[in-house]
Scaffold this active site. Structure first.
Site, PDB file in Angstrom:
ATOM      1  CD1 TRP A   1     -10.461   6.359  -6.963  1.00 47.31           C
ATOM      2  CD2 TRP A   1     -11.495   7.342  -8.695  1.00 47.31           C
ATOM      3  NE1 TRP A   1     -11.808   6.064  -6.879  1.00 47.31           N
ATOM      4  CE2 TRP A   1     -12.463   6.647  -7.935  1.00 47.31           C
ATOM      5  CE3 TRP A   1     -11.912   8.023  -9.833  1.00 47.31           C
ATOM      6  CZ2 TRP A   1     -13.808   6.626  -8.265  1.00 47.31           C
ATOM      7  CZ3 TRP A   1     -13.250   8.010 -10.172  1.00 47.31           C
ATOM      8  CH2 TRP A   1     -14.183   7.319  -9.398  1.00 47.31           C
ATOM      9  CG  ASN A   2     -12.395  12.833  -8.435  1.00 47.61           C
ATOM     10  OD1 ASN A   2     -11.562  12.805  -7.535  1.00 47.61           O
ATOM     11  ND2 ASN A   2     -13.393  13.673  -8.443  1.00 47.61           N
TER      12      ASN A   2
ATOM     13  CE  LYS B   1      -3.228   6.262   0.191  1.00 46.60           C
ATOM     14  NZ  LYS B   1      -3.346   6.004  -1.191  1.00 46.60           N
TER      15      LYS B   1
ATOM     16  N   GLY C   1     -11.937  12.819  -0.512  1.00 48.26           N
ATOM     17  CA  GLY C   1     -12.329  11.448  -0.829  1.00 48.26           C
ATOM     18  C   GLY C   1     -13.743  11.195  -0.355  1.00 48.26           C
TER      19      GLY C   1
ATOM     20  CD  GLU D   1     -12.886  20.570   0.661  1.00 49.33           C
ATOM     21  OE1 GLU D   1     -14.025  20.480   0.175  1.00 49.33           O
ATOM     22  OE2 GLU D   1     -12.470  21.591   1.219  1.00 49.33           O
ATOM     23  CG  LEU D   2     -15.714  14.371   3.402  1.00 48.48           C
ATOM     24  CD1 LEU D   2     -16.392  14.010   4.700  1.00 48.48           C
ATOM     25  CD2 LEU D   2     -14.448  13.565   3.197  1.00 48.48           C
TER      26      LEU D   2
ATOM     27  CB  CYS E   1     -16.799  15.931  -5.122  1.00 51.65           C
ATOM     28  SG  CYS E   1     -15.827  17.347  -5.639  1.00 51.65           S
TER      29      CYS E   1
ATOM     30  CD  GLU F   1     -20.090  11.113  -3.999  1.00 52.81           C
ATOM     31  OE1 GLU F   1     -19.465  10.348  -3.248  1.00 52.81           O
ATOM     32  OE2 GLU F   1     -19.683  12.248  -4.309  1.00 52.81           O
TER      33      GLU F   1
HETATM   34  P1  NAD Z   1     -11.726   7.066  -1.067  1.00 51.25           P
HETATM   35  O1  NAD Z   1     -12.212   7.669   0.196  1.00 51.25           O
HETATM   36  O2  NAD Z   1     -11.954   5.642  -1.314  1.00 51.25           O
HETATM   37  O3  NAD Z   1     -10.134   7.271  -1.188  1.00 51.25           O
HETATM   38  C1  NAD Z   1      -9.529   8.541  -1.138  1.00 51.25           C
HETATM   39  C2  NAD Z   1      -8.100   8.378  -0.643  1.00 51.25           C
HETATM   40  O4  NAD Z   1      -8.111   7.933   0.707  1.00 51.25           O
HETATM   41  C3  NAD Z   1      -7.270   7.368  -1.432  1.00 51.25           C
HETATM   42  O5  NAD Z   1      -5.962   7.877  -1.600  1.00 51.25           O
HETATM   43  C4  NAD Z   1      -7.265   6.169  -0.495  1.00 51.25           C
HETATM   44  O6  NAD Z   1      -6.144   5.326  -0.658  1.00 51.25           O
HETATM   45  C5  NAD Z   1      -7.227   6.842   0.855  1.00 51.25           C
HETATM   46  N1  NAD Z   1      -7.690   6.017   1.973  1.00 51.25           N
HETATM   47  C6  NAD Z   1      -8.577   4.987   1.930  1.00 51.25           C
HETATM   48  N2  NAD Z   1      -8.757   4.472   3.179  1.00 51.25           N
HETATM   49  C7  NAD Z   1      -7.975   5.214   4.016  1.00 51.25           C
HETATM   50  C8  NAD Z   1      -7.742   5.201   5.426  1.00 51.25           C
HETATM   51  N3  NAD Z   1      -8.347   4.313   6.227  1.00 51.25           N
HETATM   52  N4  NAD Z   1      -6.875   6.117   5.942  1.00 51.25           N
HETATM   53  C9  NAD Z   1      -6.282   7.026   5.154  1.00 51.25           C
HETATM   54  N5  NAD Z   1      -6.459   7.089   3.814  1.00 51.25           N
HETATM   55  C10 NAD Z   1      -7.301   6.201   3.244  1.00 51.25           C
HETATM   56  O7  NAD Z   1     -12.312   7.978  -2.228  1.00 51.25           O
HETATM   57  P2  NAD Z   1     -12.216   7.726  -3.803  1.00 51.25           P
HETATM   58  O8  NAD Z   1     -13.150   6.623  -4.159  1.00 51.25           O
HETATM   59  O9  NAD Z   1     -10.787   7.661  -4.204  1.00 51.25           O
HETATM   60  O10 NAD Z   1     -12.787   9.126  -4.353  1.00 51.25           O
HETATM   61  C11 NAD Z   1     -14.119   9.378  -4.613  1.00 51.25           C
HETATM   62  C12 NAD Z   1     -14.725  10.229  -3.508  1.00 51.25           C
HETATM   63  O11 NAD Z   1     -14.027  11.465  -3.402  1.00 51.25           O
HETATM   64  C13 NAD Z   1     -16.160  10.615  -3.785  1.00 51.25           C
HETATM   65  O12 NAD Z   1     -16.943  10.429  -2.632  1.00 51.25           O
HETATM   66  C14 NAD Z   1     -16.082  12.100  -4.125  1.00 51.25           C
HETATM   67  O13 NAD Z   1     -17.241  12.823  -3.891  1.00 51.25           O
HETATM   68  C15 NAD Z   1     -14.944  12.537  -3.279  1.00 51.25           C
HETATM   69  N6  NAD Z   1     -14.373  13.796  -3.797  1.00 51.25           N
HETATM   70  C16 NAD Z   1     -14.610  14.954  -3.100  1.00 51.25           C
HETATM   71  C17 NAD Z   1     -14.122  16.178  -3.574  1.00 51.25           C
HETATM   72  C18 NAD Z   1     -14.377  17.475  -2.828  1.00 51.25           C
HETATM   73  O14 NAD Z   1     -13.724  18.491  -3.115  1.00 51.25           O
HETATM   74  N7  NAD Z   1     -15.300  17.505  -1.877  1.00 51.25           N
HETATM   75  C19 NAD Z   1     -13.381  16.190  -4.751  1.00 51.25           C
HETATM   76  C20 NAD Z   1     -13.171  14.996  -5.436  1.00 51.25           C
HETATM   77  C21 NAD Z   1     -13.660  13.799  -4.933  1.00 51.25           C
END
Ligand code: NAD
Length: 481
Positions: A151-152, A175, A228, A250-251, A284, A385
């Site tokens: 979402w960010n 998605k 995510g 990318e986590l 992130c 984090e």
């Molecule tokens: P999240 O992992 O909760 O969700 C990310 C996406 O995954 C959403 O679209 C969600 O609906 C989907 N999702 C959730 N469960 C799933 C499953 N079982 N199977 C498939 N898809 C699923 O993350 P968030 O809270 O939306 O985002 C924040 C995180 O993202 C932080 O940890 C941040 O560091 C990371 N992030 C990383 C980068 C990077 O480039 N490394 C960039 C931005 C954000």
């Protein structure tokens, strides 16, 4: 209230079961849009449409130059609609309008850059050691690629994936996060307007457990590009491995931001503040661990506290606002939880530490910019984090100690440091285990430069010329002469 539809096979559709969910404005907590609550059936329909578009229809017959032209047209449309897209993201995720306008100035570049690469994908002729065989290679697209985003920064993180995927000739199902689906749906209108054939780009909105997992496991999906959290990344990685799907992850991060005693202090102060508090700490790459050399520690801490204190919190749509709300109520609770944990661990809260005492902001999801000093690197506030406006300050004495603390984490996404000593720049940038290192700057990102994580921060790299390889596979053709 605005009502959205999903974009599947070139058509605007409700969820198969007609369900919707609400999306709220983080500034005032008001519901502003209804989003289709897609499920397994919708995800399957989107993948099948993308599969048809990949295997038949106009897309596979287009020349690479024509694909590039479509991508560049899409870039132009994003630029023309930048203000509208920026306003939608601010309303949906609370990011500052200034930050969004800045981001949207750059997002078209991803489509121009990878659009330009589309007709430069070449194979090779290989002089193999068989006199009667002619050997050449082809770089072919993978098929249906899935992009799952958090979402960010929904549109930016989609661009990292979609632009190279389409340039290489794949089709795509996006998605977006259930918290911020609107901008990706607005973006799909521009894809339609650009003239991409039906099914080449699809958006399914909904939740991770059903839409996300269906997309991750569907037999027609060749590749998953995910940004995510570490936890979701692990699940997706496991499922992808089980089904031999290609994956980039990318986590999260817990990036160290180091200030050595020879740093240009005022520049470092600005870098550290924007490194952690931009986007209310929800990036992130946030520099969430500040390592300061002991000789300048107290003076530097005072300067960052004084600057952070002046940050104006408020309506993210106003250009005068410097700190906006966080995006979701669970995120607000998580951040407040970490603040309590840090206090319990014995860190000293020298700024902020709660919700602002301001009636105007009470309907929104605001947290004060917060700084903890006296942090030890083994505390949870230094290891986990937070994804919020919380900075953990840790003193150090020597270069070796700084590098040791910087690397003493499961993460390895980014790091920054400030010094004027060139030998130190070369040594420390080599020693830190992170995918991106900033020296005397922070947070610079380019479509031309690889971005990705060491250790638990992910697998693979996005951006840069090589990232198009994430969306291709090589075939070797041998011909008897
Ligand atoms: P999240 O992992 O909760 O969700 C990310 C996406 O995954 C959403 O679209 C969600 O609906 C989907 N999702 C959730 N469960 C799933 C499953 N079982 N199977 C498939 N898809 C699923 O993350 P968030 O809270 O939306 O985002 C924040 C995180 O993202 C932080 O940890 C941040 O560091 C990371 N992030 C990383 C980068 C990077 O480039 N490394 C960039 C931005 C954000």
């Amino acid at each position: 209230m605005q009502t959205y539809k999903m974009f599947i096979d070139g058509k605007w559709e409700d969820a198969a079961n007609g369900d919707t969910f609400e999306t709220k404005n983080p500034f005032n907590g008001q519901t502003w849009a209804a989003i289709p609550k897609g499920g397994r059936e919708d995800a399957e329909r989107a993948v099948e449409a993308a599969h048809r578009a990949f295997t038949s229809g106009p897309w596979p017959k287009l020349t690479a130059s024509a694909r590039g032209h479509l991508l560049r047209r899409l870039g132009d449309l994003i630029a023309e609609n930048a203000e509208h897209l920026a306003t939608i993201e601010v309303t949906d995720n609370g990011k500052l309008i200034n930050e969004m306008l800045f981001q949207l100035k750059y997002i078209p570049q991803w489509y121009y850059y990878f659009g330009g690469l589309a007709d430069k994908i070449e194979g090779a002729v290989i002089p193999i050691d068989k006199a009667d065989t002619f050997n050449f290679t082809r770089n072919e697209p993978l098929g249906v690629c899935v992009g799952i985003t958090p979402w960010n920064s929904p549109l930016l993180l989609l661009a990292y994936k979609l632009a190279p995927a389409l340039a290489a000739g794949n089709t795509f199902v996006a998605k977006p996060s259930e918290f911020t689906s609107a901008s990706t749906l607005e973006f799909a209108k521009l894809v339609e307007q650009a003239g991409f054939p039906a099914g080449v780009f699809n958006v399914v909105t909904g939740f991770g457990a059903d839409v996300g997992e269906t997309l991750t496991t569907h037999k027609y999906v060749a590749k998953i590009a995910f940004t995510g959290s570490e936890g979701t990344g692990r699940k997706i990685g496991e499922l992808a491995a089980r089904n031999f799907k290609k994956v980039t992850l990318e986590l999260g991060g817990k990036s160290p931001h180091i200030v050595f005693d020879d740093a240009e202090i005022d520049n470092a102060v600005n870098g550290v503040i924007s490194g952690i508090f931009a986007a209310t700490g929800q990036t992130c790459i946030a520099g969430s661990r500040l390592l300061v050399q002991r000789k300048i520690h107290d003076q530097f801490l005072e300067k960052i506290v004084n600057l952070a204190k002046t940050a104006r919190m408020g309506d993210p749509l106003l250009t005068s606002t410097q700190v906006g709300p966080v995006t979701t109520p669970p995120q607000l609770e998580k951040i407040l939880g970490y603040i309590n944990i840090a206090k319990g661990e014995g860190a000293e809260c020298v700024l902020g530490g709660g919700r602002p005492d301001n009636a105007e902001l009470s309907r929104g999801w605001f947290v004060e910019p917060t700084i903890f000093s006296g942090v030890r690197n083994d505390m949870r506030i230094a290891q986990e984090e937070v994804f919020g406006p919380v900075l953990a300050v840790i003193p150090f004495d020597s270069d070796e100690e700084a590098v040791h603390i910087a690397n003493d984490t499961n993460y390895g996404l980014a790091a920054g440091f400030w010094t004027q000593d060139m030998r130190r720049i070369l040594k420390v940038s080599a020693a830190i285990q992170a995918g991106t290192i900033w020296v005397n700057t922070y947070r610079v990102i380019s479509y031309m430069s690889p971005l990705g994580g060491y250790k638990h921060s992910g697998i693979g790299r996005e951006n840069g010329i090589a990232s198009i390889q994430n969306y291709m596979q090589t075939k070797s053709v041998m011909i008897s002469t």
